[in-house]
Scaffold this motif. Structure first.
Motif, PDB file in Angstrom:
ATOM      1  N   HIS A   1       0.835  -1.208   0.000  1.00 25.53           N
ATOM      2  CA  HIS A   1       0.000   0.000   0.000  1.00 25.53           C
ATOM      3  C   HIS A   1       0.871   1.262   0.000  1.00 25.53           C
ATOM      4  CE1 HIS A   1      -3.377   2.628   0.832  1.00 25.53           C
ATOM      5  NE2 HIS A   1      -2.682   3.140   1.831  1.00 25.53           N
ATOM      6  N   SER A   2       1.919   1.258   0.835  1.00 27.73           N
ATOM      7  CA  SER A   2       2.805   2.425   0.914  1.00 27.73           C
ATOM      8  C   SER A   2       3.487   2.705  -0.415  1.00 27.73           C
ATOM      9  CB  SER A   2       3.869   2.219   2.003  1.00 27.73           C
ATOM     10  OG  SER A   2       3.268   2.042   3.256  1.00 27.73           O
ATOM     11  N   VAL A   3       3.944   1.646  -1.084  1.00 30.63           N
ATOM     12  CA  VAL A   3       4.595   1.799  -2.384  1.00 30.63           C
ATOM     13  C   VAL A   3       3.603   2.349  -3.402  1.00 30.63           C
ATOM     14  CG1 VAL A   3       5.629   0.527  -4.321  1.00 30.63           C
ATOM     15  CG2 VAL A   3       6.366   0.056  -1.977  1.00 30.63           C
ATOM     16  N   ALA A   4       2.378   1.816  -3.413  1.00 31.45           N
ATOM     17  CA  ALA A   4       1.358   2.272  -4.362  1.00 31.45           C
ATOM     18  C   ALA A   4       1.001   3.738  -4.130  1.00 31.45           C
ATOM     19  CB  ALA A   4       0.110   1.394  -4.246  1.00 31.45           C
ATOM     20  N   VAL A   5       0.866   4.123  -2.862  1.00 30.88           N
ATOM     21  CA  VAL A   5       0.532   5.519  -2.541  1.00 30.88           C
ATOM     22  C   VAL A   5       1.658   6.455  -2.986  1.00 30.88           C
ATOM     23  CG1 VAL A   5       0.224   7.141  -0.623  1.00 30.88           C
ATOM     24  CG2 VAL A   5      -1.053   4.996  -0.662  1.00 30.88           C
ATOM     25  N   ALA A   6       2.899   6.054  -2.741  1.00 30.08           N
ATOM     26  CA  ALA A   6       4.041   6.888  -3.133  1.00 30.08           C
ATOM     27  C   ALA A   6       4.093   7.057  -4.648  1.00 30.08           C
ATOM     28  CB  ALA A   6       5.338   6.277  -2.619  1.00 30.08           C
TER      29      ALA A   6
ATOM     30  N   LEU B   1       7.082  -7.913 -13.459  1.00 31.16           N
ATOM     31  CA  LEU B   1       7.548  -8.467 -12.184  1.00 31.16           C
ATOM     32  C   LEU B   1       6.754  -7.936 -10.986  1.00 31.16           C
ATOM     33  CD1 LEU B   1       9.788 -10.138 -10.695  1.00 31.16           C
ATOM     34  CD2 LEU B   1      11.129  -8.025 -10.648  1.00 31.16           C
ATOM     35  N   MET B   2       6.521  -6.642 -10.945  1.00 26.65           N
ATOM     36  CA  MET B   2       5.856  -6.035  -9.787  1.00 26.65           C
ATOM     37  C   MET B   2       4.392  -6.438  -9.665  1.00 26.65           C
ATOM     38  SD  MET B   2       8.012  -4.445  -7.950  1.00 26.65           S
ATOM     39  CE  MET B   2       6.950  -3.473  -6.899  1.00 26.65           C
ATOM     40  N   GLU B   3       3.815  -6.973 -10.732  1.00 26.60           N
ATOM     41  CA  GLU B   3       2.403  -7.344 -10.686  1.00 26.60           C
ATOM     42  C   GLU B   3       2.159  -8.566  -9.796  1.00 26.60           C
ATOM     43  OE1 GLU B   3       0.896  -7.771 -14.642  1.00 26.60           O
ATOM     44  OE2 GLU B   3       1.586  -5.751 -15.224  1.00 26.60           O
ATOM     45  N   HIS B   4       3.199  -9.393  -9.599  1.00 29.27           N
ATOM     46  CA  HIS B   4       3.023 -10.548  -8.718  1.00 29.27           C
ATOM     47  C   HIS B   4       4.030 -10.531  -7.576  1.00 29.27           C
ATOM     48  CE1 HIS B   4       5.796 -12.131 -11.879  1.00 29.27           C
ATOM     49  NE2 HIS B   4       4.861 -11.712 -12.700  1.00 29.27           N
ATOM     50  N   ALA B   5       4.403  -9.319  -7.166  1.00 29.96           N
ATOM     51  CA  ALA B   5       5.342  -9.164  -6.051  1.00 29.96           C
ATOM     52  C   ALA B   5       4.620  -9.338  -4.718  1.00 29.96           C
ATOM     53  CB  ALA B   5       5.988  -7.781  -6.103  1.00 29.96           C
ATOM     54  N   ALA B   6       5.271 -10.046  -3.793  1.00 27.54           N
ATOM     55  CA  ALA B   6       4.758 -10.204  -2.436  1.00 27.54           C
ATOM     56  C   ALA B   6       5.862  -9.756  -1.480  1.00 27.54           C
ATOM     57  CB  ALA B   6       4.364 -11.651  -2.169  1.00 27.54           C
ATOM     58  N   PHE B   7       5.666  -8.632  -0.816  1.00 25.49           N
ATOM     59  CA  PHE B   7       6.685  -8.054   0.058  1.00 25.49           C
ATOM     60  C   PHE B   7       6.791  -8.824   1.367  1.00 25.49           C
ATOM     61  CE2 PHE B   7       5.478  -4.559  -2.731  1.00 25.49           C
ATOM     62  CZ  PHE B   7       6.711  -4.081  -3.123  1.00 25.49           C
TER      63      PHE B   7
ATOM     64  N   GLU C   1      12.061 -16.446  -6.581  1.00 27.44           N
ATOM     65  CA  GLU C   1      13.184 -15.504  -6.655  1.00 27.44           C
ATOM     66  C   GLU C   1      12.893 -14.308  -5.760  1.00 27.44           C
ATOM     67  OE1 GLU C   1      13.718 -14.476 -10.759  1.00 27.44           O
ATOM     68  OE2 GLU C   1      14.986 -16.232 -11.138  1.00 27.44           O
ATOM     69  N   ILE C   2      13.966 -13.779  -5.175  1.00 27.85           N
ATOM     70  CA  ILE C   2      13.849 -12.622  -4.291  1.00 27.85           C
ATOM     71  C   ILE C   2      14.442 -11.409  -4.994  1.00 27.85           C
ATOM     72  CG2 ILE C   2      14.592 -11.624  -2.091  1.00 27.85           C
ATOM     73  CD1 ILE C   2      14.577 -14.511  -0.975  1.00 27.85           C
ATOM     74  N   TRP C   3      13.724 -10.302  -4.895  1.00 30.07           N
ATOM     75  CA  TRP C   3      14.141  -9.043  -5.508  1.00 30.07           C
ATOM     76  C   TRP C   3      14.097  -7.935  -4.469  1.00 30.07           C
ATOM     77  CZ3 TRP C   3      15.483  -8.795 -10.754  1.00 30.07           C
ATOM     78  CH2 TRP C   3      15.271  -9.980 -11.476  1.00 30.07           C
ATOM     79  N   ALA C   4      14.888  -6.884  -4.695  1.00 27.87           N
ATOM     80  CA  ALA C   4      14.927  -5.744  -3.779  1.00 27.87           C
ATOM     81  C   ALA C   4      14.543  -4.482  -4.535  1.00 27.87           C
ATOM     82  CB  ALA C   4      16.331  -5.596  -3.187  1.00 27.87           C
ATOM     83  N   LEU C   5      13.519  -3.803  -4.037  1.00 28.84           N
ATOM     84  CA  LEU C   5      13.090  -2.523  -4.584  1.00 28.84           C
ATOM     85  C   LEU C   5      13.786  -1.428  -3.793  1.00 28.84           C
ATOM     86  CD1 LEU C   5      11.209  -0.701  -6.318  1.00 28.84           C
ATOM     87  CD2 LEU C   5       9.462  -1.020  -4.541  1.00 28.84           C
ATOM     88  N   ASP C   6      14.610  -0.618  -4.482  1.00 27.44           N
ATOM     89  CA  ASP C   6      15.347   0.447  -3.816  1.00 27.44           C
ATOM     90  C   ASP C   6      14.396   1.489  -3.218  1.00 27.44           C
ATOM     91  OD1 ASP C   6      17.781  -0.643  -4.391  1.00 27.44           O
ATOM     92  OD2 ASP C   6      18.395   0.884  -5.833  1.00 27.44           O
ATOM     93  N   ALA C   7      14.931   2.280  -2.315  1.00 23.61           N
ATOM     94  CA  ALA C   7      14.152   3.346  -1.684  1.00 23.61           C
ATOM     95  C   ALA C   7      13.640   4.360  -2.700  1.00 23.61           C
ATOM     96  CB  ALA C   7      15.001   4.041  -0.623  1.00 23.61           C
ATOM     97  N   ASP C   8      14.265   4.433  -3.893  1.00 21.26           N
ATOM     98  CA  ASP C   8      13.785   5.365  -4.923  1.00 21.26           C
ATOM     99  C   ASP C   8      12.491   4.882  -5.579  1.00 21.26           C
ATOM    100  OD1 ASP C   8      14.523   3.321  -6.696  1.00 21.26           O
ATOM    101  OD2 ASP C   8      16.184   4.435  -7.588  1.00 21.26           O
ATOM    102  N   LEU C   9      12.059   3.670  -5.248  1.00 21.20           N
ATOM    103  CA  LEU C   9      10.841   3.047  -5.773  1.00 21.20           C
ATOM    104  C   LEU C   9      10.865   2.903  -7.288  1.00 21.20           C
ATOM    105  CD1 LEU C   9       8.074   4.706  -3.555  1.00 21.20           C
ATOM    106  CD2 LEU C   9       9.444   2.663  -3.117  1.00 21.20           C
ATOM    107  N   GLU C  10      12.056   2.863  -7.849  1.00 19.22           N
ATOM    108  CA  GLU C  10      12.202   2.703  -9.294  1.00 19.22           C
ATOM    109  C   GLU C  10      13.138   1.556  -9.655  1.00 19.22           C
ATOM    110  OE1 GLU C  10      13.524   6.375 -10.942  1.00 19.22           O
ATOM    111  OE2 GLU C  10      11.623   7.406 -10.587  1.00 19.22           O
ATOM    112  N   THR C  11      14.224   1.413  -8.894  1.00 19.80           N
ATOM    113  CA  THR C  11      15.261   0.454  -9.237  1.00 19.80           C
ATOM    114  C   THR C  11      15.034  -0.865  -8.508  1.00 19.80           C
ATOM    115  OG1 THR C  11      16.759   2.346  -9.376  1.00 19.80           O
ATOM    116  CG2 THR C  11      17.747   0.151  -9.459  1.00 19.80           C
ATOM    117  N   ILE C  12      15.062  -1.964  -9.267  1.00 22.48           N
ATOM    118  CA  ILE C  12      14.839  -3.296  -8.704  1.00 22.48           C
ATOM    119  C   ILE C  12      16.052  -4.170  -9.001  1.00 22.48           C
ATOM    120  CG2 ILE C  12      13.374  -5.343  -8.741  1.00 22.48           C
ATOM    121  CD1 ILE C  12      11.069  -3.543  -9.638  1.00 22.48           C
TER     122      ILE C  12
END
Length: 200
Positions: A73-78, A105-111, A133-144
């Motif tokens: 939710h926080s990512v979507a709001v940002a 990728l982000m469409e089926h992401a589970a944090f 697979e595990i991925w990391a979304l940077d604080a910029d909310l753009e880079t994975i």
């Protein structure tokens, strides 16, 4: 298995089989094997003082189900706020994904995790897989960035030079340390954290 990954190891509140089954039912997918072992052997707590992996626990604010929803939710709001900002609204938000990953990728992401530096960890949930697979979304909310094929690979990567590729802004490997939180500590963290958040 997990005790051998950390030079200093103090387990936290451990997840039971019932906790894991409840989380799977609420999340709508099977939890990966490496994560299930982590939740049962390490429990709630921080890795290297900087990374918190949310686990199924009876403290709602720290539970993986709650954290998954709060982070998403926080990512979507940002991202929505960028669309409303006069400086950025003319440019559609795009994720920059490392390697050959699917653009969806982000469409089926589970944090399921977050760092003190503001990065978020998520699984690429694929039906029928024992591990995601595990991925990391940077604080910029753009880079994975790609984090690893499972939780064990991620943690070992973060304890070595691979951290520079996994977490944006990281400048040194994480210490080989797991500091667990018991139920009382998790409840205190919930009271101290800003509304709707649990400090990494």
């Amino acid at each position: 298995m997990w005790q051998g990954v950390f030079a200093e190891f103090r387990p936290g509140l451990l997840s039971t089989e019932a906790d894991l089954s409840r989380a799977e039912a609420e999340l709508g997918f099977a939890l990966p094997a490496s994560y299930r072992a982590f939740a049962q052997e390490c429990g709630a707590g921080r890795i290297g003082g900087q990374l918190r992996i949310a686990t199924p626990v009876p403290v709602p604010s720290a539970d993986v189900v709650t954290r998954a929803h709060v982070i998403a939710h926080s990512v979507a709001v940002a991202i929505d706020s960028l669309a409303e900002n006069p400086l950025t609204r003319d440019e559609p938000h795009r994720f920059t994904i490392e390697g050959d990953a699917d653009a969806a990728l982000m469409e089926h992401a589970a944090f399921f995790g977050e760092t003190s530096g503001g990065s978020f960890l998520f699984w690429d949930v694929t039906a029928g897989s024992e591990e995601y697979e595990i991925w990391a979304l940077d604080a910029d909310l753009e880079t994975i960035h790609f984090g690893g094929t499972d939780l064990l690979a991620l943690v070992r990567g973060l304890q070595g030079a691979e951290i520079l590729h996994i977490l944006g802004g990281a400048d040194a490997p994480l210490p080989s340390l797991f500091e667990g939180d018991d139920e009382a500590a998790l409840a205190r963290l919930a009271l101290e954290a800003p509304a709707g958040d649990l400090e990494a």
